[in-house]
Design a protein around this motif. Structure first.
Motif, PDB file in Angstrom:
ATOM      1  N   ALA A   4       1.034  -1.052  -0.061  1.00 57.68           N
ATOM      2  CA  ALA A   4       0.324   0.010  -0.394  1.00 57.68           C
ATOM      3  C   ALA A   4       1.352   1.683  -0.292  1.00 57.68           C
ATOM      4  O   ALA A   4       0.585   2.223  -0.954  1.00 57.68           O
ATOM      5  CB  ALA A   4      -1.088   0.118   1.306  1.00 57.68           C
ATOM      6  N   SER A   5       2.018   0.922   1.268  1.00 60.46           N
ATOM      7  CA  SER A   5       2.719   2.768   0.903  1.00 60.46           C
ATOM      8  C   SER A   5       3.604   2.328  -1.087  1.00 60.46           C
ATOM      9  O   SER A   5       3.674   3.852  -1.113  1.00 60.46           O
ATOM     10  CB  SER A   5       4.154   2.055   2.084  1.00 60.46           C
ATOM     11  N   GLY A   6       4.180   1.487  -1.276  1.00 59.46           N
ATOM     12  CA  GLY A   6       4.847   2.170  -2.911  1.00 59.46           C
ATOM     13  C   GLY A   6       3.799   1.972  -3.493  1.00 59.46           C
ATOM     14  O   GLY A   6       4.086   3.436  -4.784  1.00 59.46           O
ATOM     15  N   THR A   7       2.579   2.238  -3.520  1.00 59.07           N
ATOM     16  CA  THR A   7       0.944   1.657  -4.994  1.00 59.07           C
ATOM     17  C   THR A   7       1.046   3.746  -4.049  1.00 59.07           C
ATOM     18  O   THR A   7       0.937   4.181  -5.008  1.00 59.07           O
ATOM     19  CB  THR A   7       0.152   1.157  -4.284  1.00 59.07           C
ATOM     20  N   VAL A  66       7.366  -1.524  -3.984  1.00 54.87           N
ATOM     21  CA  VAL A  66       6.350  -2.581  -4.200  1.00 54.87           C
ATOM     22  C   VAL A  66       7.075  -3.414  -4.473  1.00 54.87           C
ATOM     23  O   VAL A  66       6.752  -4.822  -4.512  1.00 54.87           O
ATOM     24  CB  VAL A  66       5.709  -1.835  -5.395  1.00 54.87           C
ATOM     25  N   TRP A  67       8.096  -3.448  -5.298  1.00 58.97           N
ATOM     26  CA  TRP A  67       9.137  -4.856  -5.685  1.00 58.97           C
ATOM     27  C   TRP A  67       9.300  -5.203  -4.175  1.00 58.97           C
ATOM     28  O   TRP A  67       9.437  -6.785  -4.433  1.00 58.97           O
ATOM     29  CB  TRP A  67      10.256  -3.807  -6.369  1.00 58.97           C
ATOM     30  N   MET A  68      10.210  -4.784  -3.618  1.00 56.75           N
ATOM     31  CA  MET A  68       9.919  -5.597  -2.279  1.00 56.75           C
ATOM     32  C   MET A  68       8.787  -6.379  -1.872  1.00 56.75           C
ATOM     33  O   MET A  68       9.238  -7.284  -1.103  1.00 56.75           O
ATOM     34  CB  MET A  68      10.763  -3.957  -1.573  1.00 56.75           C
ATOM     35  N   ALA A  69       7.501  -5.559  -1.568  1.00 59.20           N
ATOM     36  CA  ALA A  69       6.615  -6.144  -0.997  1.00 59.20           C
ATOM     37  C   ALA A  69       6.591  -7.054  -1.649  1.00 59.20           C
ATOM     38  O   ALA A  69       5.753  -8.375  -1.337  1.00 59.20           O
ATOM     39  CB  ALA A  69       5.703  -5.304  -0.582  1.00 59.20           C
ATOM     40  N   VAL A  97       1.806  13.414   4.374  1.00 56.90           N
ATOM     41  CA  VAL A  97       1.057  13.338   5.039  1.00 56.90           C
ATOM     42  C   VAL A  97       0.965  11.445   5.349  1.00 56.90           C
ATOM     43  O   VAL A  97       0.898  10.959   6.281  1.00 56.90           O
ATOM     44  CB  VAL A  97       0.027  14.189   6.087  1.00 56.90           C
ATOM     45  N   ILE A  98       0.505  11.368   4.240  1.00 61.90           N
ATOM     46  CA  ILE A  98      -0.938  10.191   3.896  1.00 61.90           C
ATOM     47  C   ILE A  98       0.844   8.832   3.646  1.00 61.90           C
ATOM     48  O   ILE A  98       1.079   7.976   4.683  1.00 61.90           O
ATOM     49  CB  ILE A  98      -1.426   9.850   2.663  1.00 61.90           C
ATOM     50  N   GLY A  99       1.673   9.108   3.100  1.00 60.87           N
ATOM     51  CA  GLY A  99       2.840   8.809   2.782  1.00 60.87           C
ATOM     52  C   GLY A  99       2.865   8.544   3.992  1.00 60.87           C
ATOM     53  O   GLY A  99       4.103   7.291   4.152  1.00 60.87           O
ATOM     54  N   ALA A 100       3.544   9.480   4.566  1.00 60.45           N
ATOM     55  CA  ALA A 100       4.342   9.193   6.339  1.00 60.45           C
ATOM     56  C   ALA A 100       3.610   8.284   7.270  1.00 60.45           C
ATOM     57  O   ALA A 100       4.321   7.537   7.320  1.00 60.45           O
ATOM     58  CB  ALA A 100       4.565  10.731   6.835  1.00 60.45           C
ATOM     59  N   ILE A 101       2.458   8.828   7.020  1.00 60.98           N
ATOM     60  CA  ILE A 101       1.907   7.549   8.144  1.00 60.98           C
ATOM     61  C   ILE A 101       1.616   6.277   7.513  1.00 60.98           C
ATOM     62  O   ILE A 101       1.827   5.209   8.175  1.00 60.98           O
ATOM     63  CB  ILE A 101       0.028   7.875   7.926  1.00 60.98           C
ATOM     64  N   LEU A 103       4.438   4.164   5.862  1.00 60.86           N
ATOM     65  CA  LEU A 103       5.596   3.772   6.220  1.00 60.86           C
ATOM     66  C   LEU A 103       5.591   4.015   7.943  1.00 60.86           C
ATOM     67  O   LEU A 103       6.648   2.810   7.655  1.00 60.86           O
ATOM     68  CB  LEU A 103       6.299   5.156   5.434  1.00 60.86           C
ATOM     69  N   MET A 104       5.223   5.443   8.944  1.00 59.09           N
ATOM     70  CA  MET A 104       5.432   4.718  10.002  1.00 59.09           C
ATOM     71  C   MET A 104       4.700   3.106   9.908  1.00 59.09           C
ATOM     72  O   MET A 104       5.336   3.026  10.994  1.00 59.09           O
ATOM     73  CB  MET A 104       4.282   6.393  10.345  1.00 59.09           C
ATOM     74  N   VAL A 105       3.569   2.945   9.954  1.00 58.10           N
ATOM     75  CA  VAL A 105       2.697   2.015  10.535  1.00 58.10           C
ATOM     76  C   VAL A 105       3.249   0.782   9.980  1.00 58.10           C
ATOM     77  O   VAL A 105       3.807   0.128  10.534  1.00 58.10           O
ATOM     78  CB  VAL A 105       1.668   1.967   9.884  1.00 58.10           C
ATOM     79  N   THR A 106       4.230   0.845   8.808  1.00 56.40           N
ATOM     80  CA  THR A 106       4.529  -0.330   7.859  1.00 56.40           C
ATOM     81  C   THR A 106       5.717  -0.474   8.916  1.00 56.40           C
ATOM     82  O   THR A 106       6.197  -1.587   9.022  1.00 56.40           O
ATOM     83  CB  THR A 106       5.260   0.020   6.213  1.00 56.40           C
TER      84      THR A 106
END
Length: 128
Positions: A4-7, A66-69, A97-101, A103-106
């Motif tokens: 989801a973060s990569g997407t 995405v490749w890592m996932a 903000v959305i990307g930071a959240i 990635l932090m959750v990930t």
């Protein structure tokens, strides 16, 4: 979460590179009419270059994530976690903000999984 973060990064890069960059190039002169024509053209070209570089870096980071996932087996340690932290820091620096959240959750989930697996291994070792 990693996918989801990569997407999200890929979607944000596409939005930055296609509609926003085209919009800025077409309406940039009306936004900057207060200056001279020469300085306005230079400012528009420089800003367009920055937008293009930012979008390209974001696109590459999104594809790598995405490749890592998709291809990297879990649990992760070392470089993949450092990559996610670096992407999260980049998201914070660019005020995504959305990307930071995401990635932090990930990162929190990946670290929690690593700790749980390590704790389970130590419990198995002490029980044996």
């Amino acid at each position: 979460m990693v996918f989801a973060s990569g997407t999200w990064m890929v979607v944000l890069a596409v939005v930055t590179l296609v509609p926003y960059l085209l919009w800025f190039r077409s309406t940039g002169t009306s936004l900057l009419e207060s200056g001279s024509a020469e300085s306005t053209a230079l400012l528009i070209s420089e800003t367009s270059a920055v937008i293009g570089i930012y979008g390209s870096v974001l696109l590459i980071a999104g594809f790598v994530t995405v490749w890592m996932a998709w291809r990297r087996p879990m649990p992760w340690s070392g470089a993949p976690v450092a990559w996610l932290v670096a992407c999260g820091a980049g998201a914070v620096l660019t005020r995504d903000v959305i990307g930071a959240i995401l990635l932090m959750v990930t990162v929190a989930l990946v670290v929690a999984q690593r700790r749980a697996l390590a704790r389970a291994a130590s419990v198995r070792a002490s029980a044996a």
